[in-house]
Design an enzyme around this catalytic site. Structure first.
Site, PDB file in Angstrom:
ATOM      1  N   GLN A  54       0.842  -1.192   0.000  1.00  0.00           N
ATOM      2  CA  GLN A  54       0.000   0.000   0.000  1.00  0.00           C
ATOM      3  C   GLN A  54       0.880   1.245   0.000  1.00  0.00           C
ATOM      4  O   GLN A  54       1.712   1.425   0.888  1.00  0.00           O
ATOM      5  CB  GLN A  54      -0.929   0.030   1.208  1.00  0.00           C
ATOM      6  CG  GLN A  54      -1.901   1.200   1.140  1.00  0.00           C
ATOM      7  CD  GLN A  54      -2.909   1.192   2.266  1.00  0.00           C
ATOM      8  OE1 GLN A  54      -2.650   1.778   3.316  1.00  0.00           O
ATOM      9  NE2 GLN A  54      -4.048   0.553   2.068  1.00  0.00           N
ATOM     10  N   CYS A  84      -6.706   7.561   4.373  1.00  0.00           N
ATOM     11  CA  CYS A  84      -6.165   7.925   5.675  1.00  0.00           C
ATOM     12  C   CYS A  84      -6.398   9.413   5.951  1.00  0.00           C
ATOM     13  O   CYS A  84      -5.973  10.265   5.164  1.00  0.00           O
ATOM     14  CB  CYS A  84      -4.675   7.611   5.742  1.00  0.00           C
ATOM     15  SG  CYS A  84      -3.908   8.039   7.327  1.00  0.00           S
TER      16      CYS A  84
END
Length: 327
Positions: A54, A84
């Site tokens: 990721q 995020c």
């Protein structure tokens, strides 16, 4: 899962499930390109496969370069984090703030796709801040599809970029599972996975069926539930992949970890670098707190070895026996 799902964590989780796709912690392009410890960020064990790298970033050239490195290092898939909400990543145009720049994200995906042969996916939220219109999410995903994305994992909450901590962003914005299923209805040929609010398999499995007359999705991502209660992964191969159920004991998992721990220690590593990811192994059982406390108080000490883990297990076993004797 920044600072959580490192290679030690993933190796531990792989002992619990042979089929689950494991994800790296989010690694920024800057850490890969300008850092001095590439094995720290890209290193993994062959046993972890299938494993996903990721990435966090927004510069298309840098993301393409890092994606190519990820493929060279043996990762099974590249995933771009657009979910995020942390302040420290927002300041570098990373994470959920990219939902406000859909054209840039599509450009990022196209750039990475041009450099790798493995799948490229996106992990996202359903929106940010004041966004309350499903059409915005639809348009965002449509741009990803046009850029060639291979799949999208959607956390079914929006993110507030200001005013909420990362923890609050995981709990306060309401879940809109129907939006994720609607995306699957609108993009039937695209792999869609759902994330957010899952702590049991019973809850997660419901989304592999029609939901409010909307089609089933293709996958479920478990984050903190799997980290805090890792033994939940021992049922994944049976429940999600249809394999014959094999009873796996926590002791068997522990014994599988011993050679890995001993090898890490022989190379100069520290015990707590591994055991910090194993604190939840006995979650919900008598002795679970004893296990966590003994490892937390001793694994960090210089010279700590496998005996610390064995002592912790013996304490758990004794506590379980005491509970059974009472019954």
């Amino acid at each position: 899962m920044l600072d959580w799902t490192d290679k030690h964590c993933r190796y531990f989780h792989r002992q619990l499930s042979q089929q689950a796709w494991l994800y790296s912690e989010m690694v920024t392009t800057g850490a890969i390109i300008y850092g001095e410890n590439l094995p720290r960020f890209l290193g993994h064990n062959p046993e972890e496969v299938p494993v996903v790298l990721q990435l966090g970033g927004s510069n298309s050239q840098e993301l393409a370069h890092c994606a190519a490195l990820g493929e060279e290092w043996g990762y099974s898939e590249i995933n771009l984090n657009v979910g995020c909400p942390s302040d420290r990543v927002q300041n570098n145009m990373i994470g959920a703030c990219l939902l406000g720049h859909p054209e840039l994200v599509a450009e990022n995906i196209a750039a990475m796709k041009s450099k790798v042969s493995i799948p490229v996916t996106v992990k996202t939220r359903i929106g940010i801040d004041e966004q309350e219109d499903y059409a915005i999410l639809h348009s965002f995903v449509n741009g990803l599809v046009n850029a060639g994305v291979d799949g999208v994992i959607i956390h079914a909450r929006k993110a507030w970029l200001q005013g909420l901590s990362p923890k609050e962003n995981r709990e306060i914005p309401p879940l809109k599972y129907d939006w994720v299923h609607q995306i699957k209805a609108d993009f039937a040929g695209l792999d869609i996975a759902i994330n957010g609010g899952f702590s049991t398999h019973e809850h997660a499995l419901k989304h592999f069926q029609a939901y409010q007359d909307l089609p089933a999705i293709d996958g479920v991502m478990l984050g903190r539930a799997a980290y805090e209660q890792p033994f939940i992964l021992s049922e994944v191969d049976h429940l999600y992949y249809g394999q014959d159920k094999k009873e796996l004991s926590r002791l068997e998992v522990l014994e599988k970890m011993y050679p890995y721990i001993e090898n890490h220690l022989s190379e100069g590593g520290k015990l707590n670098q591994i055991t910090r990811h194993m604190l939840g192994l006995f979650h919900g059982l008598p002795g679970g707190r004893i296990w966590r406390r003994h490892l937390s108080e001793n694994a960090f000490k210089p010279g700590s070895g496998i005996d610390v883990v064995e002592q912790a297990y013996q304490m758990v076993a004794a506590e379980i026996q005491r509970m059974e004797d009472r019954l």
